[in-house]
Structures are given as structure tokens and as C-alpha cells.
Scaffold this active site. Structure first.
Site, short mmCIF file in Angstrom:
data_model
loop_
_atom_site.label_atom_id
_atom_site.label_comp_id
_atom_site.label_asym_id
_atom_site.label_seq_id
_atom_site.Cartn_x
_atom_site.Cartn_y
_atom_site.Cartn_z
N TYR A 50 -1.59 -0.55 10.34
CA TYR A 50 -2.18 -1.40 8.75
C TYR A 50 -0.92 -0.92 8.30
O TYR A 50 -0.04 -1.25 7.32
CB TYR A 50 -3.54 -0.51 8.67
N SER A 76 1.02 -1.32 0.00
CA SER A 76 -0.34 0.21 0.09
C SER A 76 0.67 1.38 0.46
O SER A 76 1.74 1.15 0.58
CB SER A 76 -0.64 0.05 1.19
N1 LIG Z 1 -8.84 -0.63 -1.76
C1 LIG Z 1 -7.28 -0.18 -1.55
O1 LIG Z 1 -8.20 1.21 -2.08
C2 LIG Z 1 -6.16 -0.31 -0.99
C3 LIG Z 1 -5.00 0.02 -1.31
C4 LIG Z 1 -3.92 -0.14 -0.65
C5 LIG Z 1 -3.57 -1.80 -0.42
N2 LIG Z 1 -4.64 -1.98 -0.30
C6 LIG Z 1 -4.55 -4.09 -0.11
O2 LIG Z 1 -5.33 -4.59 -0.85
C7 LIG Z 1 -5.81 -5.66 -0.72
C8 LIG Z 1 -8.03 -6.06 -0.77
O3 LIG Z 1 -7.69 -5.16 -0.97
P1 LIG Z 1 -9.20 -4.54 -0.74
O4 LIG Z 1 -9.59 -3.21 -0.93
O5 LIG Z 1 -9.83 -5.38 -1.75
O6 LIG Z 1 -10.23 -4.69 0.30
P2 LIG Z 1 -11.58 -5.17 0.42
O7 LIG Z 1 -12.83 -5.24 -0.51
O8 LIG Z 1 -12.16 -5.49 2.11
O9 LIG Z 1 -10.82 -7.31 -0.01
C9 LIG Z 1 -10.02 -8.34 1.09
C10 LIG Z 1 -10.44 -9.50 0.77
O10 LIG Z 1 -9.14 -10.23 1.39
C11 LIG Z 1 -10.37 -11.19 2.13
N3 LIG Z 1 -9.77 -11.10 3.26
C12 LIG Z 1 -9.53 -10.97 4.60
N4 LIG Z 1 -8.71 -11.01 5.48
C13 LIG Z 1 -8.89 -12.10 5.23
C14 LIG Z 1 -8.03 -13.69 5.70
N5 LIG Z 1 -7.51 -14.02 6.90
N6 LIG Z 1 -7.74 -15.07 5.27
C15 LIG Z 1 -7.94 -15.03 3.78
N7 LIG Z 1 -8.74 -13.97 2.77
C16 LIG Z 1 -8.93 -12.59 3.62
C17 LIG Z 1 -11.61 -10.69 2.26
O11 LIG Z 1 -12.17 -12.00 1.61
P3 LIG Z 1 -13.80 -12.88 3.03
O12 LIG Z 1 -13.26 -12.02 3.87
O13 LIG Z 1 -14.09 -14.30 2.07
O14 LIG Z 1 -12.14 -14.53 2.89
C18 LIG Z 1 -11.69 -9.99 0.47
O15 LIG Z 1 -11.62 -10.37 -0.58
C19 LIG Z 1 -5.24 -5.83 0.57
O16 LIG Z 1 -3.92 -6.03 0.80
C20 LIG Z 1 -5.62 -4.50 0.36
O17 LIG Z 1 -4.41 -4.34 2.59
C21 LIG Z 1 -5.86 -1.42 -1.59
#
Ligand SMILES: NC(=O)c1ccc[n+]([C@@H]2O[C@H](COP(=O)([O-])OP(=O)(O)OC[C@H]3O[C@@H](n4cnc5c(N)ncnc54)[C@H](OP(=O)(O)O)[C@@H]3O)[C@@H](O)[C@H]2O)c1
Length: 254
Positions: A157, A143
């Protein structure tokens, strides 16, 4: 050099960035191995993708990445089902947290367990397979918040994402030699992309749609960049500002 990576594992594929990347790779004709805890969402996504792209294989499995034994088992099962894994996108992540010292150790610990210990297990399991195959592409989702220490709810985080970026860079350093030329490692540092996680955050004009974000992520992955801020504009520039800004300014941004 970039090769077509046919069989792709995506963790955290039940929502947000993982789900968006699955749609983009399916449209490119790649086989997918999708995992997360919410299997109903994975099953619905697999149905949608195989109906839209009948030539691809989509397999799904329940996986909680904090169950580290299960990470190794599920990755090996995916490898056996698909006849090899060409790319692993370690995307599963948790954005939970509260300021340090305010009584929320459990929430902060859960974030570290998912984003650091769970990620380490994914990297170990993926690299075991890639080293045996002498080929494969590991993609670690960090991130922009990894660049500096952040206050408030983001402290743990951001620290977890700094660990993710460092872990990926170390694995890349390990595999830079000619003997491991088939192995590549990419660190993605997304800015703000719409997802379940960012749905809970304050709205900002810097937020891009899930679809735009997924396209930008996939384009950086396909280029097999060592490190990419996503979308590249404005985050490549903002990350440099963030890196050198005084902490008094950084604290206003988080
Ligand atoms: N969106 C952004 O702007 C942004 C920015 C920087 C970094 N990121 C990173 O991108 C990645 C995806 O984030 P997102 O924004 O798409 O978040 P999200 O919509 O909350 O999705 C998170 C995903 O991770 C899975 N997950 C969470 N805990 C888990 C566990 N213990 N075991 C297996 N799967 C798990 C969830 O699936 P289940 O709940 O079904 O297990 C879900 O599919 C993350 O690493 C986040 O830190 C996102």
C-alpha cells in the site's frame, strides 16, 4: 490561482473520504459526477445530495478503476453529460495487503492494480480532457505512508501511494509552463481519517472523524495546493519526522 471549479468528478465516492468530499462539495453548490463499484450506495448518496441541494446536478456511474478502458469511457461520458469537467478527484483506493513473501501475492497485486494502474488510467483520462479544454484541476489522493517504506500489511500500500505522489508531481511538472496555466495538479497525503478502510485498522488518537477529514481535504483542494498533508496538523510535522527518522524507528510506527 484558484478558480471556482463547478463540475467535479470523484472516484471511490461510495464510501469514506470520497463520500465525505461529495457532501462538502454539494453544500458548496458544485455539480458532481460520482463513481465506484457499489452503485446502490452511489444512488442513495445522489438522492440525499439532490434533496438537500436542489440546484445542483449529481450524476452517478458504475466504475471499477481496474477496468482501465471503462475509466476513459466513464470520464468522457461524465464530461458530455455535464458539459465539461473542471476537477477530477482520483480517490478510489484499496488498503489490502500482507507482508511480502508470505503467500499473498494476489492481495498485494490487487492493491497495485487499483492504486497504481487504476490511478494511472484516471490521470490519463482526466488530463486528456483537461488538455483539450486547456483547463482543469487534477487531485490525486496519496497518503502519508508514501513518505517511507513501511513494513507488514502496509508495504505494498505504501509503495502504491509513493507511486501516486510521484505520478502527480510529474504531471504537475509537465504543466507548470505559461501555456498550460489553466491546469493545476494537487497531491493530497491524508493521515488517519475514519472510513471503511481505517475501520479495519488499529484505533489511534491521531484518527479524525470522517466529517472533519472531509472538510480538511476540501479546504486543501479548494486552495489548489501543490501538495498537502491532511489534516495539516500534526501530519505536516510528522511527515518530516518520518522522512528523516532511522528505519528502526519507522518500523515501529507501521
Ligand atoms: N482514510 C484514511 O485515513 C486514508 C489515509 C491515507 C490515504 N487514504 C486514501 O484515501 C482514498 C479513500 O480511502 P477511504 O479511507 O475513504 O477508503 P474506503 O472507505 O475503503 O473507500 C474506498 C473507496 O474506493 C472505492 N474503490 C475501491 N476499489 C475500487 C475499484 N477497483 N474501482 C472503483 N472504486 C474502488 C470504494 O468503492 P467501491 O467498493 O464501491 O468500488 C470506496 O468508495 C484511498 O485512495 C486511500 O488510500 C485514506
Amino acid at each position: 490561482m484558484s478558480t471556482e471549479r463547478k463540475n467535479i468528478v470523484i472516484t471511490g465516492a461510495s464510501a469514506g473520504l470520497g463520500e465525505g468530499m461529495a457532501r462538502e462539495f454539494a453544500a458548496k453548490g458544485r455539480n458532481l459526477a460520482l463513481c465506484a463499484r457499489r452503485t446502490d450506495r452511489l444512488a442513495a448518496l445522489a438522492k440525499e445530495l439532490t434533496e438537500a441541494h436542489p440546484d445542483i446536478t449529481v450524476t452517478t456511474k458504475a466504475l471499477d478503476v481496474t477496468d482501465t478502458d471503462a475509466v476513459f469511457r466513464v470520464f468522457r461520458e461524465f464530461r458530455d453529460e455535464l458539459g465539461g469537467i473542471d476537477r477530477v478527484i482520483a480517490n478510489a483506493g484499496l488498503g489490502k495487503g500482507q507482508p511480502i513473501g508470505t503467500g499473498y501475492f494476489e492481495a498485494n497485486k490487487q492493491t497495485i492494480e487499483t492504486n497504481v494502474i487504476g490511478l494511472l488510467a484516471q490521470c490519463e483520462a482526466a488530463m486528456e480532457i483537461f488538455r483539450e479544454q486547456e483547463a482543469g484541476h487534477l487531485v490525486v489522493v496519496s497518503s502519508v505512508s508514501a513518505v517511507r517504506g513501511m513494513r507488514g500489511n502496509v508495504t505494498t500500500y505504501a509503495a502504491s501511494k509513493a507511486a501516486a505522489a510521484s505520478l502527480a508531481e510529474g504531471i504537475r511538472a509537465q504543466h507548470l509552463s505559461k501555456d498550460t496555466a489553466g491546469i493545476a495538479v494537487t497531491t493530497l497525503l491524508p493521515g488517519y481519517i475514519e472510513s471503511e478502510m481505517t475501520g479495519r485498522a488499529n484505533k489511534t488518537p491521531l484518527m479524525v472523524s470522517g466529517e472533519k477529514g472531509a472538510k480538511a481535504l476540501v479546504s486543501a483542494i479548494e486552495a489548489e495546493k501543490a501538495k498537502a498533508y491532511v489534516p495539516w496538523w500534526p501530519w505536516t510535522v510528522l511527515a518530516q519526522v518520518l522522512r528523516f527518522a532511522p528505519l528502526s524507528l519507522v518500523r515501529k510506527l507501521s
